[in-house]
Design a protein around this motif. Structure first.
Motif, PDB file in Angstrom:
ATOM      1  N   VAL A 104       0.834  -1.206   0.000  1.00  0.00           N
ATOM      2  CA  VAL A 104       0.000   0.000   0.000  1.00  0.00           C
ATOM      3  C   VAL A 104       0.870   1.257   0.000  1.00  0.00           C
ATOM      4  CG1 VAL A 104      -1.888   1.177   1.162  1.00  0.00           C
ATOM      5  CG2 VAL A 104      -1.713  -1.301   1.286  1.00  0.00           C
ATOM      6  N   ALA A 105       1.912   1.252   0.811  1.00  0.00           N
ATOM      7  CA  ALA A 105       2.815   2.407   0.856  1.00  0.00           C
ATOM      8  C   ALA A 105       3.484   2.622  -0.492  1.00  0.00           C
ATOM      9  CB  ALA A 105       3.862   2.200   1.948  1.00  0.00           C
ATOM     10  N   LEU A 106       3.862   1.547  -1.175  1.00  0.00           N
ATOM     11  CA  LEU A 106       4.492   1.677  -2.487  1.00  0.00           C
ATOM     12  C   LEU A 106       3.528   2.247  -3.521  1.00  0.00           C
ATOM     13  CD1 LEU A 106       6.875   1.159  -4.390  1.00  0.00           C
ATOM     14  CD2 LEU A 106       6.032  -1.180  -4.695  1.00  0.00           C
ATOM     15  N   VAL A 107       2.294   1.721  -3.558  1.00  0.00           N
ATOM     16  CA  VAL A 107       1.322   2.179  -4.551  1.00  0.00           C
ATOM     17  C   VAL A 107       0.946   3.640  -4.313  1.00  0.00           C
ATOM     18  CG1 VAL A 107      -1.038   1.874  -5.370  1.00  0.00           C
ATOM     19  CG2 VAL A 107       0.426  -0.115  -5.011  1.00  0.00           C
ATOM     20  N   LEU A 108       0.645   3.987  -3.063  1.00  0.00           N
ATOM     21  CA  LEU A 108       0.263   5.367  -2.780  1.00  0.00           C
ATOM     22  C   LEU A 108       1.450   6.318  -2.934  1.00  0.00           C
ATOM     23  CD1 LEU A 108      -2.182   4.952   0.235  1.00  0.00           C
ATOM     24  CD2 LEU A 108      -2.688   5.262  -2.195  1.00  0.00           C
ATOM     25  N   GLY A 109       2.662   5.831  -2.695  1.00  0.00           N
ATOM     26  CA  GLY A 109       3.832   6.658  -2.955  1.00  0.00           C
ATOM     27  C   GLY A 109       3.971   6.982  -4.431  1.00  0.00           C
ATOM     28  N   LEU A 110       3.694   5.991  -5.291  1.00  0.00           N
ATOM     29  CA  LEU A 110       3.710   6.256  -6.730  1.00  0.00           C
ATOM     30  C   LEU A 110       2.588   7.198  -7.133  1.00  0.00           C
ATOM     31  CD1 LEU A 110       4.466   2.689  -8.166  1.00  0.00           C
ATOM     32  CD2 LEU A 110       6.004   4.656  -8.108  1.00  0.00           C
ATOM     33  N   ALA A 111       1.420   7.057  -6.513  1.00  0.00           N
ATOM     34  CA  ALA A 111       0.298   7.919  -6.858  1.00  0.00           C
ATOM     35  C   ALA A 111       0.568   9.376  -6.494  1.00  0.00           C
ATOM     36  CB  ALA A 111      -0.971   7.432  -6.169  1.00  0.00           C
TER      37      ALA A 111
ATOM     38  N   LEU B 293      -0.041   4.117   5.651  1.00  0.00           N
ATOM     39  CA  LEU B 293      -0.758   3.742   6.880  1.00  0.00           C
ATOM     40  C   LEU B 293      -2.241   4.081   6.766  1.00  0.00           C
ATOM     41  CD1 LEU B 293       1.693   4.777   9.762  1.00  0.00           C
ATOM     42  CD2 LEU B 293       1.048   2.462   9.052  1.00  0.00           C
ATOM     43  N   ALA B 294      -2.543   5.265   6.202  1.00  0.00           N
ATOM     44  CA  ALA B 294      -3.947   5.648   6.045  1.00  0.00           C
ATOM     45  C   ALA B 294      -4.676   4.689   5.101  1.00  0.00           C
ATOM     46  CB  ALA B 294      -4.041   7.081   5.529  1.00  0.00           C
ATOM     47  N   GLY B 295      -4.046   4.363   3.970  1.00  0.00           N
ATOM     48  CA  GLY B 295      -4.663   3.412   3.056  1.00  0.00           C
ATOM     49  C   GLY B 295      -4.780   2.029   3.646  1.00  0.00           C
ATOM     50  N   TRP B 296      -3.803   1.645   4.469  1.00  0.00           N
ATOM     51  CA  TRP B 296      -3.843   0.342   5.144  1.00  0.00           C
ATOM     52  C   TRP B 296      -5.023   0.279   6.107  1.00  0.00           C
ATOM     53  CZ3 TRP B 296      -1.832  -1.201  10.266  1.00  0.00           C
ATOM     54  CH2 TRP B 296      -1.704  -2.579  10.406  1.00  0.00           C
ATOM     55  N   LEU B 297      -5.250   1.341   6.852  1.00  0.00           N
ATOM     56  CA  LEU B 297      -6.405   1.385   7.753  1.00  0.00           C
ATOM     57  C   LEU B 297      -7.711   1.356   6.961  1.00  0.00           C
ATOM     58  CD1 LEU B 297      -5.164   4.080  10.290  1.00  0.00           C
ATOM     59  CD2 LEU B 297      -5.456   1.655  10.748  1.00  0.00           C
ATOM     60  N   LEU B 298      -7.759   2.096   5.846  1.00  0.00           N
ATOM     61  CA  LEU B 298      -8.960   2.120   5.032  1.00  0.00           C
ATOM     62  C   LEU B 298      -9.262   0.744   4.446  1.00  0.00           C
ATOM     63  CD1 LEU B 298     -11.207   3.838   3.757  1.00  0.00           C
ATOM     64  CD2 LEU B 298      -9.645   4.305   1.851  1.00  0.00           C
ATOM     65  N   GLY B 299      -8.204   0.003   4.087  1.00  0.00           N
ATOM     66  CA  GLY B 299      -8.411  -1.339   3.555  1.00  0.00           C
ATOM     67  C   GLY B 299      -9.001  -2.303   4.558  1.00  0.00           C
ATOM     68  N   HIS B 300      -8.862  -2.009   5.840  1.00  0.00           N
ATOM     69  CA  HIS B 300      -9.467  -2.840   6.888  1.00  0.00           C
ATOM     70  C   HIS B 300     -10.866  -2.379   7.267  1.00  0.00           C
ATOM     71  CE1 HIS B 300      -5.245  -3.961   7.255  1.00  0.00           C
ATOM     72  NE2 HIS B 300      -5.614  -5.010   7.959  1.00  0.00           N
ATOM     73  N   GLY B 301     -11.379  -1.355   6.589  1.00  0.00           N
ATOM     74  CA  GLY B 301     -12.715  -0.869   6.890  1.00  0.00           C
ATOM     75  C   GLY B 301     -12.767   0.225   7.928  1.00  0.00           C
TER      76      GLY B 301
ATOM     77  N   ALA C 212      -1.710  12.094  13.690  1.00  0.00           N
ATOM     78  CA  ALA C 212      -0.733  13.119  14.087  1.00  0.00           C
ATOM     79  C   ALA C 212      -0.438  14.095  12.966  1.00  0.00           C
ATOM     80  CB  ALA C 212       0.562  12.449  14.550  1.00  0.00           C
ATOM     81  N   GLY C 213      -0.579  13.690  11.695  1.00  0.00           N
ATOM     82  CA  GLY C 213      -0.241  14.614  10.615  1.00  0.00           C
ATOM     83  C   GLY C 213      -1.065  14.411   9.377  1.00  0.00           C
ATOM     84  N   GLY C 214      -2.299  13.942   9.526  1.00  0.00           N
ATOM     85  CA  GLY C 214      -3.124  13.683   8.354  1.00  0.00           C
ATOM     86  C   GLY C 214      -4.573  13.574   8.731  1.00  0.00           C
ATOM     87  N   PRO C 215      -5.315  12.680   8.097  1.00  0.00           N
ATOM     88  CA  PRO C 215      -6.733  12.510   8.430  1.00  0.00           C
ATOM     89  C   PRO C 215      -6.913  12.031   9.866  1.00  0.00           C
ATOM     90  CG  PRO C 215      -6.177  11.449   6.342  1.00  0.00           C
ATOM     91  CD  PRO C 215      -4.889  11.816   6.987  1.00  0.00           C
ATOM     92  N   ARG C 216      -8.050  12.352  10.437  1.00  0.00           N
ATOM     93  CA  ARG C 216      -8.350  11.932  11.804  1.00  0.00           C
ATOM     94  C   ARG C 216      -8.919  10.522  11.786  1.00  0.00           C
ATOM     95  NH1 ARG C 216     -10.462  16.885  11.215  1.00  0.00           N
ATOM     96  NH2 ARG C 216     -12.568  16.022  11.116  1.00  0.00           N
ATOM     97  N   VAL C 217      -8.344   9.676  12.617  1.00  0.00           N
ATOM     98  CA  VAL C 217      -8.770   8.285  12.718  1.00  0.00           C
ATOM     99  C   VAL C 217      -8.951   7.962  14.196  1.00  0.00           C
ATOM    100  CG1 VAL C 217      -8.287   5.904  12.078  1.00  0.00           C
ATOM    101  CG2 VAL C 217      -7.410   7.761  10.665  1.00  0.00           C
ATOM    102  N   SER C 218     -10.034   7.313  14.526  1.00  0.00           N
ATOM    103  CA  SER C 218     -10.297   6.937  15.913  1.00  0.00           C
ATOM    104  C   SER C 218      -9.491   5.694  16.267  1.00  0.00           C
ATOM    105  CB  SER C 218     -11.785   6.659  16.110  1.00  0.00           C
ATOM    106  OG  SER C 218     -12.030   6.109  17.387  1.00  0.00           O
ATOM    107  N   PRO C 219      -8.578   5.773  17.252  1.00  0.00           N
ATOM    108  CA  PRO C 219      -7.824   4.570  17.650  1.00  0.00           C
ATOM    109  C   PRO C 219      -8.722   3.477  18.198  1.00  0.00           C
ATOM    110  CG  PRO C 219      -6.763   6.568  18.480  1.00  0.00           C
ATOM    111  CD  PRO C 219      -8.108   6.976  17.972  1.00  0.00           C
TER     112      PRO C 219
END
Length: 447
Positions: free
Chosen positions: A63-70, A87-95, A166-173
């Motif tokens: 995910v980090a590689l693909v989004l880095g290319l994007a 990390l954000a895309g990884w969390l999104l992939g888990h719903g 800490a530096g991007g979208p807000r995600v509930s832990p």
């Protein structure tokens, strides 16, 4: 007087002097002390932690590689940004939804979800082997391993949510931890159940009709998803020019366009589920107040996403209406395979399979396929920001209900037709064999 003395111990009867026994003596292994883990077995916490960590790393790096290319372009993109986006895309992939300035982002790429589930299944396998539970057929060990892997995975998910916030979208832990523990436990349980041999026990203790019904339902569901994938691929290929223009509109260079293409491919399983829902009848939505069905297509302005280039332009008519028979044919194919399998088993065991043993599993195939397609529809949709794109995807309960009815009817029809045709063909072969044994009027047999 006995010849045995303390200096001359008694010999084993039947063993001559100077002759060694043929069998190799087994060394005595001291039993482990109470409270001491057997040698060669890892503690559960260590095994589950390592397995969960490796599953997280192997599903996050792509995910980090693909989004880095994007994100890559001439004046944008950096390594920390790519890692955080991964990390954000990884969390999104888990719903796990992401709260952005444009609204909530909860449309999970199912390709990444499938990758994470596969790695978690392997984590359950590795953890079960590490603690020595392989082949033990202990439900308690299988469940313990799955829960331990799920807890370790949940901790990693909560840490990832904190890092992204800490530096991007807000995600509930808390939301991330609960989602990860549920997904991690269920996926790891599949691997631990198979490794420990509990799946064999469950299969033996379940009713034959239930086993056959589950198998037929899974076959029908996979056939429907395969038909959806074929229809979606054909639609995207037909609108390939529009998709290429959308990709070219992103001024990110070759590497960035390659990343955007890979992101679109990550959502290809979502399109497969939507296409299957379209063939079934309920269809799907691409925004609030929109509908894409065989009888109606009403969409407004759409974002420049290559995956949406294959949307139908209007209601289905002409030869395309023949696609409406695909779900029924999938159910009939599952019923045909069920009847053929039961007939083969009956021939091998020399028993007779009655109508209830055939029709009950065929009827159960409908609910099993309905659950499969309903779950797929539920996880394939989600919001893509606020406003019009707050509702994307099919309605899961509509998909589940239609799938249950269509597959059950098709499976019953296919199984019954196969049984009748097989029974009509069998007496003909039997009469031919009997006439050959007795002889024909032109060539009488011997008395």
């Amino acid at each position: 007087m006995s010849s045995v003395t303390p200096d001359q111990p008694r010999r084993t009867a039947g063993v001559a002097d100077g002759v060694r026994p043929t069998g190799r003596a087994r060394p005595r292994v001291p039993a482990p002390r109470s409270g001491e883990a057997p040698r060669g077995r890892a503690p559960l916490a260590v095994a589950a932690g390592v397995a969960a960590g490796w599953a997280a790393v192997t599903s996050w790096l792509p995910v980090a590689l693909v989004l880095g290319l994007a994100q890559l372009s001439e004046d944008a993109g950096s390594l920390p940004g790519a890692l955080r986006a991964g990390l954000a895309g990884w969390l999104l992939g888990h719903g796990v939804p992401l709260e952005t300035s444009a609204g909530p982002l909860g449309l999970a790429p199912l390709a990444l979800t499938a990758l994470a589930v596969w790695r978690l299944t392997r984590a359950g396998v590795h953890a079960s082997r590490a603690i020595g539970a392989r082949g033990g057929r202990s439900p308690r060990q299988a469940l313990t391993v799955a829960v331990a892997v799920g807890i370790g995975y949940a901790l990693l998910g909560a840490l990832a949510a904190i890092a992204v916030s800490a530096g991007g979208p807000r995600v509930s832990p808390v939301r991330a931890g609960l989602t990860f523990v549920l997904l991690g436990t269920l996926a790891a349980l599949v691997g631990s159940v198979r490794t420990t041999g509990v799946s064999v026990l469950l299969a033996r203790r379940s009713a034959p009709a239930l086993r056959d019904g589950v198998r037929a339902g899974l076959v029908a569901g996979l056939l429907l998803l395969g038909a959806g994938a074929g229809a979606a691929g054909l639609a995207v290929a037909t609108g390939g020019g529009d998709a290429a223009d959308m990709i070219g509109a992103y001024r990110t260079g070759v590497a960035g366009q390659a990343g955007i293409t890979l992101v679109s491919l990550a959502y290809a399983p979502n399109a497969t589920v939507w296409s299957a829902s379209y063939l079934l009848g309920p269809g799907f939505a691409v925004g609030t107040g929109t509908a894409v069905r065989t009888s109606e297509v009403s969409v407004g302005a759409l974002p420049a996403v290559p995956l949406l280039a294959g949307l139908p332009r209007g209601p289905m008519d002409g030869l395309g209406a023949g696609l409406l028979a695909v779900p029924v044919l999938a159910g009939m194919a599952a019923g045909w395979l069920l009847a053929r399998r039961l007939a083969r088993v009956a021939a091998e065991e020399r028993v007779t399979i009655g109508w209830p043993a055939l029709l009950v599993p065929a009827a159960l195939a409908g609910p099993v396929a309905g659950v499969l397609l309903g779950v797929a529809a539920a996880i394939s949709g989600g919001p893509l920001g606020g406003g019009r794109l707050a509702e994307i995807g099919p309605v899961w309960w509509q998909v589940a209900g239609v799938t249950t009815a269509v597959v059950a009817a098709g499976a019953l029809l296919g199984a019954a037709a196969t049984r009748i045709l097989t029974r009509e063909a069998a007496p003909r072969r039997g009469r031919t064999g009997a006439e050959t044994a007795r002889g024909t009027p032109d060539a009488p047999g011997r008395p």
